[in-house]
Design an enzyme around this catalytic site. Structure first.
Site, PDB file in Angstrom:
ATOM      1  N   ILE A 186     -12.971 -19.977   1.523  1.00 57.84           N
ATOM      2  CA  ILE A 186     -11.921 -19.447   0.943  1.00 57.84           C
ATOM      3  C   ILE A 186     -11.914 -19.190  -0.476  1.00 57.84           C
ATOM      4  O   ILE A 186     -12.586 -20.427  -1.221  1.00 57.84           O
ATOM      5  CB  ILE A 186     -10.582 -19.821   1.558  1.00 57.84           C
ATOM      6  CG1 ILE A 186      -9.307 -18.872   1.170  1.00 57.84           C
ATOM      7  CG2 ILE A 186     -10.185 -21.158   0.939  1.00 57.84           C
ATOM      8  CD1 ILE A 186      -8.128 -19.049   1.837  1.00 57.84           C
ATOM      9  N   CYS A 187     -11.608 -18.340  -1.304  1.00 56.46           N
ATOM     10  CA  CYS A 187     -11.626 -18.321  -2.761  1.00 56.46           C
ATOM     11  C   CYS A 187     -10.207 -17.534  -2.895  1.00 56.46           C
ATOM     12  O   CYS A 187      -9.186 -17.293  -2.283  1.00 56.46           O
ATOM     13  CB  CYS A 187     -12.710 -17.498  -3.324  1.00 56.46           C
ATOM     14  SG  CYS A 187     -13.310 -15.937  -2.994  1.00 56.46           S
ATOM     15  N   ARG A 188     -10.105 -16.562  -4.308  1.00 54.00           N
ATOM     16  CA  ARG A 188      -8.988 -15.772  -4.525  1.00 54.00           C
ATOM     17  C   ARG A 188      -8.777 -14.671  -3.634  1.00 54.00           C
ATOM     18  O   ARG A 188      -7.770 -14.466  -3.056  1.00 54.00           O
ATOM     19  CB  ARG A 188      -8.931 -15.545  -5.878  1.00 54.00           C
ATOM     20  CG  ARG A 188      -7.743 -14.766  -6.586  1.00 54.00           C
ATOM     21  CD  ARG A 188      -7.831 -14.723  -7.910  1.00 54.00           C
ATOM     22  NE  ARG A 188      -6.818 -13.674  -8.424  1.00 54.00           N
ATOM     23  CZ  ARG A 188      -6.598 -12.513  -7.949  1.00 54.00           C
ATOM     24  NH1 ARG A 188      -6.900 -11.943  -7.094  1.00 54.00           N
ATOM     25  NH2 ARG A 188      -5.305 -11.876  -8.603  1.00 54.00           N
ATOM     26  N   MET A 198      -6.774 -16.308  -0.904  1.00 51.07           N
ATOM     27  CA  MET A 198      -5.635 -16.860  -0.942  1.00 51.07           C
ATOM     28  C   MET A 198      -4.550 -15.871  -1.180  1.00 51.07           C
ATOM     29  O   MET A 198      -3.552 -16.137  -0.886  1.00 51.07           O
ATOM     30  CB  MET A 198      -5.776 -17.943  -2.154  1.00 51.07           C
ATOM     31  CG  MET A 198      -6.387 -19.275  -1.697  1.00 51.07           C
ATOM     32  SD  MET A 198      -5.664 -20.062  -0.529  1.00 51.07           S
ATOM     33  CE  MET A 198      -3.808 -20.495  -1.297  1.00 51.07           C
ATOM     34  N   SER A 249     -11.850 -13.074  -1.807  1.00 51.54           N
ATOM     35  CA  SER A 249     -13.209 -12.851  -0.960  1.00 51.54           C
ATOM     36  C   SER A 249     -14.555 -13.026  -1.643  1.00 51.54           C
ATOM     37  O   SER A 249     -15.482 -13.330  -0.943  1.00 51.54           O
ATOM     38  CB  SER A 249     -13.010 -12.173   0.130  1.00 51.54           C
ATOM     39  OG  SER A 249     -11.959 -12.378   1.181  1.00 51.54           O
TER      40      SER A 249
END
Length: 110
Positions: free
Chosen positions: A64-66, A92, A68
């Site tokens: 997961i990141c901000r 996120m 994708s």
């Protein structure tokens, strides 16, 4: 290269006691501090190659990141090295839009 994705709705709210999956958060420290999934493993994207051994290879890997983008880049890198994993679709931003809980502060930071 076809990279698998999973919707946030299909994930637990807390990964603290999840033994068979690792949620790897590859955002930077300031993003992590602003809000992260409880029980996630935090390794900023640029640090992953040097800290790869911290990721349990016996578990299903979720990244997961901000939004994708970084997750896809990491999965492309890992796929070239024979490592399977799944991108959390929307990152996120999607997690919070779905009303799923976040923890703030450094917590289990890098």
């Amino acid at each position: 290269m076809d990279i698998e994705q999973v919707d946030v709705a299909g994930l637990p709210d807390d990964f603290t006691d999840v033994a068979d999956r690792v949620l790897l958060d590859v955002r930077e420290d300031d993003e992590w501090d602003e809000g992260h999934v409880r029980g996630a493993l935090h390794i900023p994207l640029g640090d992953v190659p040097a800290r790869f051994e911290e990721i349990d290879q016996d578990c299903e890997l979720l990244v997961i990141c901000r939004t994708s983008g970084r997750s896809f880049r990491l999965m492309q890198y890992l796929a070239m090295r024979g490592v399977d994993g799944t991108v959390v679709s929307g990152g996120m931003v999607a997690w919070q839009a779905a009303g799923k809980p976040v923890e703030t502060g450094s917590g289990q930071s890098s």
